[in-house]
Design an enzyme around this catalytic site. Structure first.
Site, short mmCIF file in Angstrom:
data_model
loop_
_atom_site.label_atom_id
_atom_site.label_comp_id
_atom_site.label_asym_id
_atom_site.label_seq_id
_atom_site.Cartn_x
_atom_site.Cartn_y
_atom_site.Cartn_z
NE ARG A 291 37.10 44.62 44.94
CZ ARG A 291 37.53 43.61 45.70
NH1 ARG A 291 38.28 43.85 46.76
NH2 ARG A 291 37.22 42.37 45.41
CE LYS B 23 39.06 40.51 42.15
NZ LYS B 23 40.40 40.02 42.42
CD GLU C 261 47.33 43.78 46.59
OE1 GLU C 261 46.44 43.22 47.26
OE2 GLU C 261 47.09 44.47 45.58
N1 PLP Z 1 44.45 41.76 46.46
C1 PLP Z 1 44.34 41.29 45.22
C2 PLP Z 1 45.37 41.67 44.24
C3 PLP Z 1 43.27 40.45 44.89
O1 PLP Z 1 43.14 39.97 43.65
C4 PLP Z 1 42.32 40.12 45.87
C5 PLP Z 1 41.17 39.28 45.54
O2 PLP Z 1 40.12 39.74 45.22
C6 PLP Z 1 42.49 40.63 47.15
C7 PLP Z 1 43.56 41.44 47.41
C8 PLP Z 1 41.50 40.32 48.23
O3 PLP Z 1 40.34 41.09 48.06
P1 PLP Z 1 38.96 40.54 48.62
O4 PLP Z 1 39.17 40.29 50.06
O5 PLP Z 1 38.02 41.65 48.37
O6 PLP Z 1 38.66 39.31 47.87
C1 COI Z 2 39.62 36.58 44.79
O1 COI Z 2 40.12 36.40 45.90
O2 COI Z 2 38.40 36.53 44.60
C2 COI Z 2 40.44 36.86 43.64
O3 COI Z 2 39.94 37.39 42.70
C3 COI Z 2 41.86 36.48 43.69
C4 COI Z 2 42.35 35.69 42.52
C5 COI Z 2 41.61 34.43 42.27
C6 COI Z 2 42.50 36.51 41.30
#
Ligand code: PLP
Ligand code: COI
Length: 339
Positions: free
Chosen positions: A80, A183, A219
């Site tokens: 990612r 991200k 989201e």
């Molecule tokens: N959506 C956003 C905007 C986020 O910042 C995150 C965190 O990383 C997620 C979703 C969840 O992603 P993940 O499950 O890969 O941490």
């Molecule tokens: C995560 O879940 O790792 C994120 O990056 C979400 C937030 C702390 C920005």
């Protein structure tokens, strides 16, 4: 160090011993470097400061009952970060080097991995930034990859207790064909004003709608959304949300528990038909939603009135956590042990 109260940790920064860095110069990545400094010395005209040329990741490591440290799906975070790098035209850090850096930073800070059963984990924060002096809007000539760690507790103070969320149509976190799927820091800057407003009204997060039509669920600021109804796990398909690794894992677990999984546009009105609703992500894990207030339409969707999470959220939460901390075997190959 002996005085960290692991079970009282919040989701915040704590100084640890080392971070790992790597520089991209003259068209290639150098060696991994270990630093004990928390400070970066960078040029004032660096593109990360002016033009948002930066991306980050978030993943966790867990201490098992057997004392071993396990890291969850780090290859997915590595991939990612590459997608994010393509999105804002940065040099891509190779996935195998990403994994090497994550292993190294965990090993170097192993004494900060919270004990089994504390409810805390080691949060790993990789970062990629554009460096070098550049005043015109253009990609940077140099980049830095950095990864640091910090022990953390729950992201939302409520932890695994249902918390309220709101919908506000006057804010977007990303554009319809913009940077929502990667991200990058700008998405989070764009969510701060709405987040502050929502928190001022007592909500833990904003549930954003699709920015083009404002008809479908997208989201939350820091986490994906899912709902449960009729033995089905439903989660939004959208081109303005982050592909969450936690959500992808939960979809697999749900399917293997005998639930149907639907990833599709979810109209706002469908909230009325959901039996359970939750946020999910690395930081949020599963944070059940007690109610969603649609502040523009003056409507409330209630999912929990007794302060307890729904049965399916509980099952998914327990399953995910037991795989992450090694209580259950991992048939998916998601966890890697840090030797
Ligand atoms: N959506 C956003 C905007 C986020 O910042 C995150 C965190 O990383 C997620 C979703 C969840 O992603 P993940 O499950 O890969 O941490
Ligand atoms: C995560 O879940 O790792 C994120 O990056 C979400 C937030 C702390 C920005």
């Amino acid at each position: 160090m002996g005085n960290i109260n692991w079970s009282e940790l919040s989701f915040g920064y704590m100084k640890t011993d080392y971070n790992v860095r790597c520089y991209y110069r003259d068209g290639k990545w150098g060696e991994l470097e270990v630093s004990s400094s928390e400070i970066l010395n960078i040029h004032m005209a660096a593109t990360c400061l002016h033009y948002g040329q930066e991306a980050f990741e978030g993943l966790k490591a867990f201490r098992g009952k057997d004392g071993k440290v396990r890291v969850f799906r780090m290859d997915e975070n590595g991939k990612r970060l590459q997608a994010s790098s393509q999105g804002v035209v940065m040099a891509e850090f190779p996935v195998d080097r990403f994994e090497e850096a994550v292993r190294k930073v965990i090993k170097l800070n192993e004494r900060f991995v919270p004990p089994y059963g504390s409810g805390a984990s080691l949060y790993i924060r990789p970062l990629l930034i554009g460096l070098g002096a550049q005043v015109g809007v253009a990609p940077a000539p140099e980049y830095m990859f950095l990864v640091f760690v910090t022990p953390v507790g729950p992201y939302f103070k409520s932890g695994f207790k249902p918390a309220p969320v709101c919908i506000m149509r006057s804010y977007d976190r990303a554009a319809p064909q913009g940077t929502g799927t990667i991200k990058v820091g700008g998405n989070y800057a764009a969510s701060l004003a709405a987040g502050r407003k929502a928190q001022g009204k007592g909500y833990v997060a904003v549930l954003y709608l699709d920015p083009k039509e404002k008809k479908y669920l997208d989201e939350c600021g820091p986490a994906n959304f899912f709902g449960i109804k009729n033995n089905t796990y439903v989660t939004p398909a959208s081109n303005s949300i982050l592909p969450s690794i936690t959500n992808k894992s939960l979809q697999q677990l749900a399917e293997d528990m005998g639930l149907k999984v639907e990833r599709r546009p979810i109209p706002v009105e469908e909230l009325a038909t959901l039996e359970e609703a939750a946020e999910c992500g690395t930081a949020a894990v599963i944070t059940p939603i007690s109610k969603i207030d649609d502040l523009d339409e003056n409507k409330s969707y209630i999912f929990s009135e007794n302060g307890k999470p729904g049965a399916t959220c509980v099952k998914l939460y327990n399953k995910l956590q037991s795989i992450q901390n090694g209580d259950e075997s991992d048939p998916y190959g998601w966890v890697k042990i840090i030797e």
